[in-house]
Design an enzyme around this catalytic site. Structure first.
Site, PDB file in Angstrom:
ATOM      1  N   GLY A   1       0.825  -1.192   0.000  1.00  0.00           N
ATOM      2  CA  GLY A   1       0.000   0.000   0.000  1.00  0.00           C
ATOM      3  C   GLY A   1       0.861   1.245   0.000  1.00  0.00           C
ATOM      4  O   GLY A   1       2.058   1.189   0.244  1.00  0.00           O
TER       5      GLY A   1
ATOM      6  N   LYS B   1       8.235  -0.399   5.650  1.00  0.00           N
ATOM      7  CA  LYS B   1       7.634   0.901   5.382  1.00  0.00           C
ATOM      8  C   LYS B   1       8.732   1.863   4.942  1.00  0.00           C
ATOM      9  O   LYS B   1       9.592   2.216   5.736  1.00  0.00           O
ATOM     10  CB  LYS B   1       6.950   1.400   6.643  1.00  0.00           C
TER      11      LYS B   1
ATOM     12  N   ASP C   1      -4.419   9.237  14.315  1.00  0.00           N
ATOM     13  CA  ASP C   1      -4.848   8.881  12.963  1.00  0.00           C
ATOM     14  C   ASP C   1      -5.544   7.519  12.931  1.00  0.00           C
ATOM     15  O   ASP C   1      -5.183   6.648  12.154  1.00  0.00           O
ATOM     16  CB  ASP C   1      -3.640   8.897  12.025  1.00  0.00           C
TER      17      ASP C   1
END
Ligand SMILES: *[C@@H]1O[C@H](CO)[C@@H](O)[C@H](O)[C@H]1NC(C)=O
Ligand SMILES: *[C@@H]1O[C@H](CO)[C@@H](O)[C@H](O)[C@H]1NC(C)=O
Length: 983
Positions: free
Chosen positions: A703, A724, A819
């Site tokens: 993603g 990441k 978040d």
């Protein structure tokens, strides 16, 4: 890794502003030429998953309106092409060479995957100022004709597969301001011919295989601001005049090469230098004593060389002058065994935050003046020859988070003053001669995560106050003279992963509460005097990988519950007084006879198949009712056969262990060596990550988020991970990386995504995280081939709420996630939810309850006070959690188009409750005919009511996460009860 980089590499910050160039020269080409060049590019793009070029670059609209295209204002011609991050794959067609007004060409950044070579026609773009092709898969040589780009100012070719040597023509382009060719496969030497690179500010050739000497012009270009040649194979000496000609130099990175000779004293004349990294080379001679003239110095890395301290003094005299460097943050000179000498009293004048000086043969006492280095956050003096007692003044270092003095000769008592270090997370004292009791006040250092006191001479008992260390992750007091029982409530070490109490004189029974330590992976109680049965509750230690109970007086049987411990790789109960049948299921087939020998009367059931089956013959077979009349024979067997064989095996094992130790450096065992099975937060290299992700291949892309991309990968040891990668060209990415490291380094909870490793280089930053095979809640809620029933959803919400409860209340400094959304909630193979993405998390200081911020969270989940005033508090997370609850049980996104103006998801839910409940709840959950309808309806109603309590407009009126967890658990119990009753 032998060539570990010692200093977190500074980053050559590349700020690019968009610009427009106007032209006065008339030309014969026109905008149609530009159009055909771009259409040629479009046809060379073989993958355009977002259909950006396919739909947007249409001849119906004017070229200048195409996405990524900028035209000049005067002559409507293409001046800039910015196609970064569009996920395009393909090749670069030669036609781009016809964009004769082009000043900017950027195909860079993760996401794109241009292959093939740079067409030499591009080298005719005489107006080209910026050529940015970084992070693609371009290969071949850098074209010699690149020297024709006479307007070129910024050349970015990093992170590709370019090979061959650097054409010397590059260095003839006198307009160049930045040359960044790092992370390729370039070989050969740095060209020594060069034009007048009077404007060159940045030269970055790091992480290639460039060899030979560094040509003199590099140290002679007066505009240079940054030189980074790290991780190549450069050799030779540094010129003795190095410091005289670099008035603007701020960054000099030469680490991880084969440079030799001495460090020229003239370097202290490069007065703007703030970052000096010379580590992992073969420099010898003395460390210059005037480095203190570099008043702007922030990072100094000299580790892993053969440097010495000037022999004129018995002290490390170079440290004295560094007191002038008021901005010094990191001082590193580890593994320079020739340094020797004592620490000077003047060490107290340093302003440094971090000192790394292990393996330097430093002698003598630690001066009490160390207590004056008030900025100190981390001090590592492992494996030196320090003696005397620990200065009590260390207790004044209020900012100290990590203190590591392993493998020295420090003696005396453990000073109670160290209990003042309220920020201390890491305390490593293994391998000294400390005596006396371990002070009980250590239990008040609740910030402690790692406590290593092994191989000293501590006596008395393990202080019962230790159970106050509720955040402790690893605790090691092995090889001391400790006696007495285990602390009573060790079940309070909720997140602990490793306990080593081996080789003491501890006694008593193991308490049942040990079964509560669900994160425990390593437990050794070997070589003590524990007695009584092995509790059945061991079956609760589901994470256990290593268990050593050998050499105690345990009696009774090996509980069957051990068969549940499927991760248990190393198991040892040898030399106790155990009897009865050895369990045969679970991992028991993977153990050898060494795990069981030297017991009273253990026997093997017919089903048991030990790893080396022949060894099994050494165990008596179990008979029905084998205790009693047959056990005599078993005991004989143990005494006459098993014991001698066992001893031989043991002697062999000891010899092996010693011979392996001998080959190592004389280093004492560190935390890692004691825990090979644990994933310490080690550093991984870019190459390792590249291999793990098949070169950051698109097929491995999980993603793309706000700060970069996440790839799936498999590390060399077989571990499945998520990588990441932070997109450093985006504003905020640095900060995001740092924040995420900071947060994840310090916290640990079963519902938080666990960090495994990090990789931080000059222009690459990545985090390696636990891979979550079942993907995100987002996927489960909205994709058509997935379905979660009401209990699944409730369990996931309890997991998320528990994670938030821990962040808000369970940890010394409250952490605000900021978040929360279904994309950031990840599911492991057991469908346990883990909260991830801490890129914009905030840490609250001790006395703050709110802070102000500019970071943007995701619209729809954001609390009103955050959106309007930027106020961040734990209550903001509660609000977002409420929205998340609504979304999870209604399967409507807060950003759904039905919500506009007054009508928000919150208002919609509120006005529908309780009568119109079935209009809002996800229809998949409340199917009328299905069983347990009313139980599910009541459950959904309670959850949505709770969601409304979380989303009160006024923050003070919202409930907190502790209450939320309690309420959700109640709802779950009620639901299970009712659905069972009505089933
Ligand atoms: C192409 O993209 C640009 C920039 O996003 C946009 O302004 C333009 O309307 C788009 N054109 C078409 C035909 O979609
Ligand atoms: C036991 O061995 C089997 C087969 O080699 C392996 O699949 C399994 O993971 C092992 N279990 C443990 C706990 O090591």
């Amino acid at each position: 890794m032998g060539n570990a980089r010692f200093i977190p590499n500074l980053i050559v910050v590349v700020l690019l502003s968009s610009f427009e160039v106007s032209f006065s020269r008339k030309t014969t080409t026109n905008i149609n030429t530009d159009q055909s060049a771009l259409l040629a590019l479009k046809s060379h793009v073989i993958s355009d998953p977002q259909n950006l070029l396919a739909t947007n670059w249409s001849t119906v609209t004017h070229v200048c309106n195409w996405i990524g295209v900028t035209c000049g204002s005067r002559y409507k011609r293409v001046t800039a092409l910015n196609l970064f991050g569009m996920n395009l794959s393909g090749t670069i067609p030669p036609h781009l060479g016809n964009l004769s007004f082009l000043a900017t060409l950027r195909l860079s950044l993760s996401g794109n995957n241009f292959m093939g070579v740079i067409p030499s026609s591009l080298c005719s773009l005489s107006k080209l100022e910026l050529l940015g092709l970084s992070r693609n898969n371009l290969q071949g040589q850098i074209p010699v004709a690149i020297g024709n780009l006479s307007s070129l100012r910024w050349l970015y070719l990093m992170y590709n597969q370019f090979s061959g040597s650097i054409p010397s023509s590059v260095f003839n382009v006198s307009s160049l301001v930045q040359i960044v060719l790092s992370h390729n496969q370039l070989i050969g030497s740095i060209p020594s011919q060069f034009g007048n690179l009077l404007k060159l500010e940045v030269l970055h050739l790091g992480v290639n295989s460039i060899y030979g000497t560094i040509p003199p012009f590099v140290f002679n270009s007066s505009a240079l601001n940054a030189i980074a040649l790290t991780a190549n194979r450069l050799s030779g000496y540094l010129p003795s005049t190095i410091g005289f000609w670099l008035p603007k130099l701020e960054i000099l990175e030469l680490g991880d090469n084969e440079l030799s000779g001495s460090i020229p004293a003239s370097i202290s004349n490069a007065s703007r230098l703030s970052f000096l990294s010379l580590g992992s080379n073969s420099f010898s001679g003395y460390i210059p004593i005037d480095l203190g003239n570099l008043r702007d110095l922030q990072f100094l890395g000299l580790g892993q060389n053969n440097l010495a301290s000037t022999p004129s003094s018995s002290e490390l005299s170079f440290l004295s002058s560094l007191a002038n460097c008021k901005h010094l943050r990191l001082l590193e000179f580890s593994i320079n065994p020739m340094i020797s000498g004592k620490l000077p009293v003047s060490i107290g004048n340093l302003s440094v935050e971090q000192v790394l000086a292990y393996g330097c043969n430093i002698k003598g006492r630690i001066p009490g003046e160390i207590g004056n280095v008030s900025n100190l956050i981390s001090l590592d003096l492992d494996n030196n020859k320090l003696s005397g007692s620990l200065p009590t003044t260390i207790g004044r270092l209020k900012n100290l988070q990590s203190l590591s003095l392993q493998g020295n000769k420090l003696g005396g008592f453990f000073p109670a003053e160290l209990c003042n270090l309220k920020s201390l997370s890491y305390l490593y004292f293994t391998g000294n001669n400390l005596v006396g009791p371990i002070p009980a006040c250590l239990g008040d250092l609740i910030s402690l995560r790692y406590l290593f006191l092994g191989s000293n001479k501590f006596a008395n008992s393990i202080p019962s106050t230790f159970t106050r260390l509720t955040d402790i992750l690893q605790l090691n007091v092995s090889s001391n003279c400790l006696s007495g029982a285990l602390p009573v409530d060790i079940g309070k070490w909720k997140v602990i992963t490793s306990i080593d109490f081996s080789k003491n004189q501890l006694s008593g029974e193991i308490l049942i509460s040990i079964g509560d330590l669900r994160d425990l992976t390593y437990l050794s109680l070997s070589g003590n005097r524990f007695q009584g049965p092995i509790p059945e509750s061991f079956g609760g230690l589901v994470s256990l990988q290593v268990l050593d109970l050998s050499r105690n007086n345990f009696s009774g049987i090996i509980p069957k519950s051990f068969e549940k411990l499927l991760c248990l790789e190393h198991f040892n109960v040898s030399f106790n007084r155990l009897e009865g049948e050895i369990p045969s299921k679970g991992s028991f087939g993977n153990y050898t006879i060494q795990s069981f020998m030297g017991n009273k009367a253990l026997c093997a059931a017919p089903q048991l198949q030990l790893l080396q089956y022949s060894q099994q013959l050494l165990l008596p077979p179990c008979k029905a009712n084998s205790f009693g009349k047959h056990s005599r024979k078993a005991i004989q067997l143990v005494e006459y056969i098993l014991f001698p064989i066992g001893s031989i095996i043991l002697v062999l094992a000891v010899i092996l262990t010693f011979s392996r130790r001998g080959k190592r450096n004389a280093n004492l065992p560190t935390a890692q060596e004691n825990f090979p099975a644990l994933a310490e937060w080690r550093r991984v290299s870019y190459q390792e990550l590249q291999q793990a992700t098949y070169g950051f291949s698109e097929s491995k892309l999980l993603g793309v988020g706000s700060f970069g991309s996440v790839y799936q990968g498999i590390l060399s040891d077989g571990l499945s991970v998520a990588v990441k990668v932070f997109n450093l060209e985006l504003e905020g990415a640095f900060k995001s990386f740092d924040v995420e490291c900071e947060v994840l380094r310090n916290i640990r909870h079963r519902n938080l995504v666990r960090i495994i490793s990090s990789c931080s280089n000059i222009d690459f930053k990545a985090l390696v995280l636990e891979f979550m095979p079942c993907g995100s809640l987002e996927k489960w809620l909205y994709s058509h081939n997935h379905f979660l029933d009401i209990l699944h959803r409730l369990n996931i919400m309890i997991d998320v709420a528990s994670a938030l409860e821990y962040l808000h209340h369970g940890y010394t400094t409250p952490v605000i996630h900021c978040d929360l959304k279904p994309n950031n909630i990840l599911l492991d193979e057991d469908m346990v939810a883990h909260l991830g993405d801490f890129g914009i998390a905030k840490l609250l200081g001790e006395h703050d309850s709110t802070i102000h911020t500019m970071t943007l969270a995701t619209i729809g989940y954001m609390a009103p006070e955050y959106g309007s005033e930027g106020i961040v508090s734990t209550k903001g997370d509660v609000y977002s959690f409420g929205i998340l609850l609504m979304e999870t049980f209604t399967r409507k996104k807060p950003t759904d188009e039905i919500f506009a103006g007054e009508m928000s998801i919150k208002y919609w839910v509120k006005k529908s409750l309780p009568e119109a409940l079935i209009e809002v709840v996800d229809t998949n959950l409340l199917n009328n005919e299905a069983r347990q309808y009313s139980a599910r309806r009541d459950c959904a109603l309670s959850i949505l009511q709770l969601a409304l309590e979380c989303t009160e407009e006024v923050p003070e009126e919202r409930i907190d996460m502790k209450e939320v967890v309690a309420k959700l658990n109640k709802i779950k119990i009620k639901f299970l009860h009712e659905s069972n009753r009505r089933a």
